[in-house]
Design a protein around this motif. Structure first.
Motif, short mmCIF file in Angstrom:
data_model
loop_
_atom_site.label_atom_id
_atom_site.label_comp_id
_atom_site.label_asym_id
_atom_site.label_seq_id
_atom_site.Cartn_x
_atom_site.Cartn_y
_atom_site.Cartn_z
N GLU A 31 132.71 -5.18 106.76
CA GLU A 31 131.64 -5.30 107.76
C GLU A 31 132.15 -4.97 109.15
N LEU A 32 133.39 -5.36 109.45
CA LEU A 32 133.97 -4.97 110.72
C LEU A 32 134.04 -3.45 110.82
N ARG A 33 134.43 -2.82 109.73
CA ARG A 33 134.51 -1.37 109.70
C ARG A 33 133.15 -0.73 109.94
N GLU A 34 132.11 -1.28 109.31
CA GLU A 34 130.78 -0.70 109.43
C GLU A 34 130.19 -0.89 110.82
N ARG A 35 130.64 -1.91 111.54
CA ARG A 35 130.10 -2.14 112.88
C ARG A 35 130.66 -1.18 113.91
N MET A 36 131.78 -0.56 113.60
CA MET A 36 132.37 0.38 114.55
C MET A 36 131.49 1.62 114.63
N PRO A 37 131.01 2.01 115.81
CA PRO A 37 130.09 3.15 115.93
C PRO A 37 130.71 4.42 115.35
N VAL A 38 129.96 5.09 114.51
CA VAL A 38 130.47 6.26 113.80
C VAL A 38 130.90 7.36 114.77
N THR A 39 130.18 7.52 115.86
CA THR A 39 130.50 8.58 116.81
C THR A 39 131.27 8.08 118.03
N PRO A 191 139.13 6.20 110.77
CA PRO A 191 140.37 6.20 109.97
C PRO A 191 141.56 6.73 110.74
N ALA A 192 141.33 7.61 111.71
CA ALA A 192 142.45 8.16 112.48
C ALA A 192 143.13 7.09 113.31
N ILE A 193 142.35 6.19 113.94
CA ILE A 193 142.98 5.18 114.79
C ILE A 193 143.57 4.04 113.97
N GLU A 194 143.16 3.90 112.72
CA GLU A 194 143.72 2.85 111.86
C GLU A 194 145.00 3.30 111.18
N ASN A 195 145.41 4.51 111.41
CA ASN A 195 146.57 5.10 110.78
C ASN A 195 147.86 4.73 111.54
N ILE A 196 148.09 3.43 111.73
CA ILE A 196 149.26 2.98 112.48
C ILE A 196 149.78 1.67 111.90
N TYR A 197 151.08 1.45 112.03
CA TYR A 197 151.76 0.18 111.76
C TYR A 197 151.34 -0.51 110.46
N ASP A 377 150.37 12.57 108.79
CA ASP A 377 149.22 11.67 108.83
C ASP A 377 147.92 12.45 108.66
N ARG A 378 147.85 13.58 109.35
CA ARG A 378 146.62 14.38 109.33
C ARG A 378 146.23 14.78 107.92
N ARG A 379 147.19 15.25 107.12
CA ARG A 379 146.88 15.71 105.77
C ARG A 379 146.30 14.59 104.91
N LEU A 380 146.72 13.36 105.17
CA LEU A 380 146.20 12.23 104.39
C LEU A 380 144.85 11.76 104.91
N VAL A 381 144.75 11.55 106.22
CA VAL A 381 143.54 10.99 106.79
C VAL A 381 142.35 11.92 106.60
N GLU A 382 142.59 13.22 106.65
CA GLU A 382 141.49 14.17 106.48
C GLU A 382 140.91 14.11 105.06
N ASN A 383 141.67 13.57 104.12
CA ASN A 383 141.20 13.48 102.74
C ASN A 383 140.84 12.06 102.32
N GLN A 384 140.93 11.13 103.25
CA GLN A 384 140.63 9.73 102.94
C GLN A 384 139.13 9.52 102.77
N ARG A 385 138.75 8.75 101.75
CA ARG A 385 137.34 8.37 101.55
C ARG A 385 137.11 7.04 102.28
N TYR A 386 136.87 7.16 103.57
CA TYR A 386 136.90 5.98 104.43
C TYR A 386 135.79 4.98 104.13
N ASP A 387 134.64 5.44 103.68
CA ASP A 387 133.50 4.54 103.50
C ASP A 387 133.39 3.96 102.10
N THR A 388 134.40 4.16 101.26
CA THR A 388 134.38 3.52 99.95
C THR A 388 134.82 2.07 100.08
#
Length: 438
Positions: A31-39, A191-197, A377-388
């Motif tokens: 739900e936290l993920r869904e609240r983040m504005p898509v754009t 997903p790009a900004i969550e790709n840390i630590y 990171d880019r090669r992975l995040v670009e293929n991530q199914r973020y909304d599953t």
């Protein structure tokens, strides 16, 4: 109410952060993920474009946060931004020309706008046109500020916040030298900004040039990222810093540089019939050599304000390497793309050092950090199914805390709460995650 978009994103109505239906309701990680504005978050300053890309004769189009801007220069040479749609018939102003200094003219009927968005002339109707000066003929203005050759733009609907709150501190430092490069990732900004630590660091980047060049102690620390977690701390409601600590999922490891015993570099996995990972320990010998070659005294920190060492709203991630500051800023273009700005900052003490820093960036650092390391990171995040659906681990605390920072402290959400449109989120999901594996 949630709606499913044609591209598969699940968005709140009208892409708003949320709708109030009670204070402090417990929210799940999803739900936290869904609240983040898509754009993207709108009430912030964003890096937009290198100032050198905006000329005097032709306007420039820029897509940012799923909106279209037109950029041109005023009579003083400063870059200004308007909405890229003529109020007359919606023609993109970026297709027009800057016939007169400090103005942009629509290519359709010649409606001409100044930096304040005022229609000052209609070239297709003549000097007596009644349109010039009309309030409802104005184009929307987006405040801009050029710092160190980079144009920053305020995308919010409210009055601009102090730019110092959103832009890294070295952009206001006369002694700082800043280099910038940019690329476009084919992914949403979230997903790009969550790709840390988290536990991906050593696994994904184990063959990066960056890892090959670190001393042995740092290499071992990185290799144990899956066994340690980043404990986040929120600074001033804008920054998210961290410190590594033992992860209860893996137990007490006792890994500190001043302790006589260090954990084994290789782990044994019972579920893999006792197989080890990494499969070989030969890399440790290489990093012993690197440690000997890179013997040096401890250098002072370049980042002066703790708020700017880690993740910072709206979309900035930073690391102080002591000889330079690495900054990656993820700017939403639309639902499917993000523009990555990489800033490399140093503080050269002489003209000679300034020349060396420039050479090092363009010959080495830009490729090493922005394309070799971040490219993994880019090669992975670009293929991530973020909304599953997702099942988070105890090592996902930092990405999850990033979501909570955005939802609880982001200006878009704060102003929504002021209008009673957005509910608060408590820390229950975070605490639940901390207990994973206990």
């Amino acid at each position: 109410m949630s709606t499913t978009q044609p591209n598969g994103h699940h968005d709140r109505e009208a892409n708003q952060p949320g709708t109030a239906n009670g204070a402090h309701r417990q929210a799940t990680a999803s739900e936290l993920r869904e609240r983040m504005p898509v754009t993207g978050l709108r009430e912030y300053w964003y890096p937009a474009i290198a100032a050198r890309k905006v000329g005097k004769r032709k306007p420039v189009a820029l897509r940012i946060l799923d909106g279209e801007l037109v950029l041109f220069r005023d009579k003083h040479g400063e870059v200004v931004a308007l909405k890229n749609a003529c109020p007359h018939r919606g023609m993109p102003l970026a297709l027009g020309d800057c016939h007169f200094a400090g103005t942009v003219s629509c290519p359709y009927h010649g409606w001409t706008y100044d930096p304040a968005g005022e229609c000052v002339a209609v070239l297709g109707e003549g000097p007596d046109s009644a349109i010039a000066g009309m309030r409802d003929a104005r184009a929307r203005v987006y405040p801009t500020r050029t710092l160190k050759g980079m144009v920053f733009v305020w995308m919010g609907d409210g009055p601009p916040a102090p730019i110092e709150e959103d832009v890294p501190e070295e952009f206001f430092d006369d002694e700082a030298l800043i280099f910038a490069s940019e690329t476009v990732w084919q992914c949403n900004w979230r997903p790009a900004i969550e790709n840390i630590y988290d536990a991906h660091v050593f696994y994904v980047h184990r063959n990066s040039v960056q890892f090959w060049l670190v001393p042995r102690d740092l290499f071992l620390t990185m290799s144990r990222m899956g066994a340690r977690r980043a404990r986040p701390s929120i600074i001033h409601g804008r920054g998210l810093t961290y410190r590594l600590e033992d992860n209860p999922v893996r137990g007490q490891l006792g890994f500190e540089s001043n302790e006589p015993q260090e954990p084994a570099y290789q782990d044994v996995y019972p579920g893999l019939d006792g197989a080890k990972w990494p499969k070989s320990a030969w890399r440790l010998h290489w990093h012993r050599v690197v440690s000997w070659l890179r013997r040096q005294r401890t250098l002072p920190a370049l980042v002066k304000n703790e708020e700017w060492n880690g993740f910072h709203l709206p979309c900035t991630f930073r690391v102080d390497y002591r000889t330079f500051i690495y900054t990656r800023c993820t700017v939403p273009i639309d639902r499917e793309q993000s523009r990555m700005f990489y800033f490399h900052a140093t503080r050269p003490g002489s003209a000679w050092q300034r020349w060396v820093d420039t050479l090092v960036f363009y010959i080495w650092r830009n490729w090493q950090m922005n394309y070799n390391f971040s490219g993994q990171d880019r090669r992975l995040v670009e293929n991530q199914r973020y909304d599953t659906s997702e099942k988070l681990s105890g090592t996902d605390l930092f990405p999850l805390e990033t979501r909570r920072l955005i939802v609880n402290h982001g200006r878009d959400f704060q102003r929504g709460r002021e209008r009673n449109e957005v509910e608060d989120v408590d820390t229950a999901p975070i605490k639940a995650l901390e207990q994973v594996g206990d």
